[in-house]
Design a protein around this motif. Structure first.
Motif, short mmCIF file in Angstrom:
data_model
loop_
_atom_site.label_atom_id
_atom_site.label_comp_id
_atom_site.label_asym_id
_atom_site.label_seq_id
_atom_site.Cartn_x
_atom_site.Cartn_y
_atom_site.Cartn_z
N CYS A 2 -93.73 -1.58 55.08
CA CYS A 2 -92.50 -0.91 54.67
C CYS A 2 -92.24 -1.20 53.20
O CYS A 2 -92.85 -2.09 52.60
N ASP A 3 -91.31 -0.44 52.62
CA ASP A 3 -90.92 -0.73 51.24
C ASP A 3 -89.92 -1.89 51.23
O ASP A 3 -89.53 -2.41 52.28
N GLU A 4 -89.49 -2.29 50.04
CA GLU A 4 -88.67 -3.49 49.91
C GLU A 4 -87.32 -3.37 50.60
O GLU A 4 -86.74 -4.39 51.00
N LEU A 5 -86.79 -2.16 50.74
CA LEU A 5 -85.47 -1.97 51.34
C LEU A 5 -85.55 -1.46 52.78
O LEU A 5 -84.52 -1.25 53.42
N GLY A 6 -86.75 -1.24 53.28
CA GLY A 6 -86.89 -0.76 54.65
C GLY A 6 -86.54 0.70 54.84
O GLY A 6 -86.25 1.13 55.96
N ARG A 7 -86.60 1.49 53.77
CA ARG A 7 -86.28 2.91 53.87
C ARG A 7 -87.51 3.75 54.18
O ARG A 7 -87.38 4.91 54.59
N ILE A 8 -88.68 3.19 53.94
CA ILE A 8 -89.94 3.86 54.24
C ILE A 8 -90.77 2.89 55.08
O ILE A 8 -91.16 1.82 54.59
N CYS A 9 -91.02 3.23 56.33
CA CYS A 9 -91.75 2.33 57.23
C CYS A 9 -92.81 3.11 58.00
O CYS A 9 -92.58 4.25 58.40
N THR A 10 -93.95 2.48 58.19
CA THR A 10 -94.97 3.03 59.07
C THR A 10 -95.57 1.88 59.88
O THR A 10 -95.68 0.76 59.37
N TRP A 11 -95.93 2.15 61.11
CA TRP A 11 -96.55 1.09 61.91
C TRP A 11 -97.44 1.68 63.00
O TRP A 11 -97.28 2.82 63.42
N ILE A 12 -98.40 0.85 63.40
CA ILE A 12 -99.36 1.21 64.44
C ILE A 12 -99.07 0.34 65.66
O ILE A 12 -98.91 -0.87 65.54
N GLU A 13 -99.00 0.97 66.82
CA GLU A 13 -98.95 0.22 68.08
C GLU A 13 -100.38 0.00 68.55
O GLU A 13 -101.17 0.95 68.67
N VAL A 14 -100.73 -1.26 68.78
CA VAL A 14 -102.06 -1.64 69.22
C VAL A 14 -101.93 -2.32 70.57
O VAL A 14 -101.10 -3.21 70.75
N GLY A 15 -102.75 -1.92 71.54
CA GLY A 15 -102.70 -2.50 72.87
C GLY A 15 -103.36 -3.87 72.94
O GLY A 15 -104.01 -4.31 71.99
#
Length: 278
Positions: A162-175
């Protein structure tokens, strides 16, 4: 929480340590809704690589306890000084200082991708945010494998950026089998010029794949194009424009599900939609 067994060898590198209050709120809300957390008999959650301050671990516990009052959060850092600093923060919280509950089920220990926990318990969720950015793409599979090997059956790794302020976030769910399942993009819609900004904060497994010929590039291009076409809906606010964008993607055959999350500026796609081509 009682102290963990001191690991024989800590696996990983010290991160930059950037930590901001409320930075991980988007992914925390997503974890709170996940069936893995809600169904487990042992709701231990690990905040791996929390950084220079333990605040993200306290925030994670506060957000998850609304759905799992018995949740426990174990923060892990490689640098001993950060662990000691977080334990000082914990003592202050226990004394009633600050905004977090004095009875927060939070603890801190030293560790990396080997994920040491109190009594060797297997966590149901490992959240590793902004940890793999400094690694090579070739290192990702090994890191995922090490972390996922520590999960309880049905557990998940949530690995993202994510960016420093949490306004842009991406994440992967891994089993728990170390197989990636989904990619989630979560954006602050107010003031958003283009959802393609998410490309700057893709997880390490994808950030170098945002080039023509790769699936993630095709998806982000389609997302940006539909956002541009939906400009007329912006008269009703950014949320309506986002909904119109995602409706158009669905009509175009893109499997963008979880409509209940769209209002948050969030979308989730199956991993095969964005997986590297080779």
């Amino acid at each position: 929480m009682p102290p963990e067994k001191v690991p024989g060898r800590v696996v990983g590198r010290i991160t930059r340590g950037t930590t901001n209050t409320n930075r991980l709120r988007r992914v925390d809300r997503w974890i709170a809704r996940h069936p893995a957390l809600r169904r487990t008999a042992d709701p231990l959650v690990v905040d791996l690589g929390y950084g220079a301050s333990g605040v993200t671990a306290f925030e994670l516990e506060a957000r998850l306890r609304s759905v799992r009052p018995d949740v426990e959060v174990w923060g892990l850092e490689i640098e001993p000084a950060r662990v000691e600093r977080a334990r000082v923060q914990l003592a202050q919280v226990r004394a009633g200082a600050g905004v977090f509950a004095p009875d927060a089920r939070v603890g801190f220990g030293r560790g990396g991708f080997e994920v040491p926990t109190p009594q060797g318990r297997a966590p149901v969720v490992i959240r590793a945010f902004n940890v793999l950015r400094q690694y090579d793409e070739a290192d990702v599979a090994d890191a995922w494998g090490r972390m996922c090997a520590r999960l309880q059956p049905g557990g998940i790794l949530v690995e993202g950026t994510c960016d420093e302020l949490g306004r842009i976030c991406t994440w992967i769910e891994v089993g728990a089998d170390a197989t990636p399942r989904t990619l989630t993009i979560s954006l602050r819609l107010s003031g958003l010029d283009s959802p393609a900004v998410a490309a700057e904060r893709l997880p390490k497994a994808l950030i170098h794949r945002n080039v023509p010929g790769e699936r993630v590039h095709a998806f982000l291009t389609a997302l940006d194009q539909e956002w541009t076409r939906a400009v007329a809906a912006s008269a009703f606010g950014p949320t309506q424009r986002w909904r119109a964008t995602l409706d158009a993607l669905v009509s175009g055959g893109w499997p963008v599900g979880a409509r209940s999350r769209w209002r948050l500026g969030e979308l989730t796609v199956p991993w095969e939609v964005v997986a590297p081509t080779a």
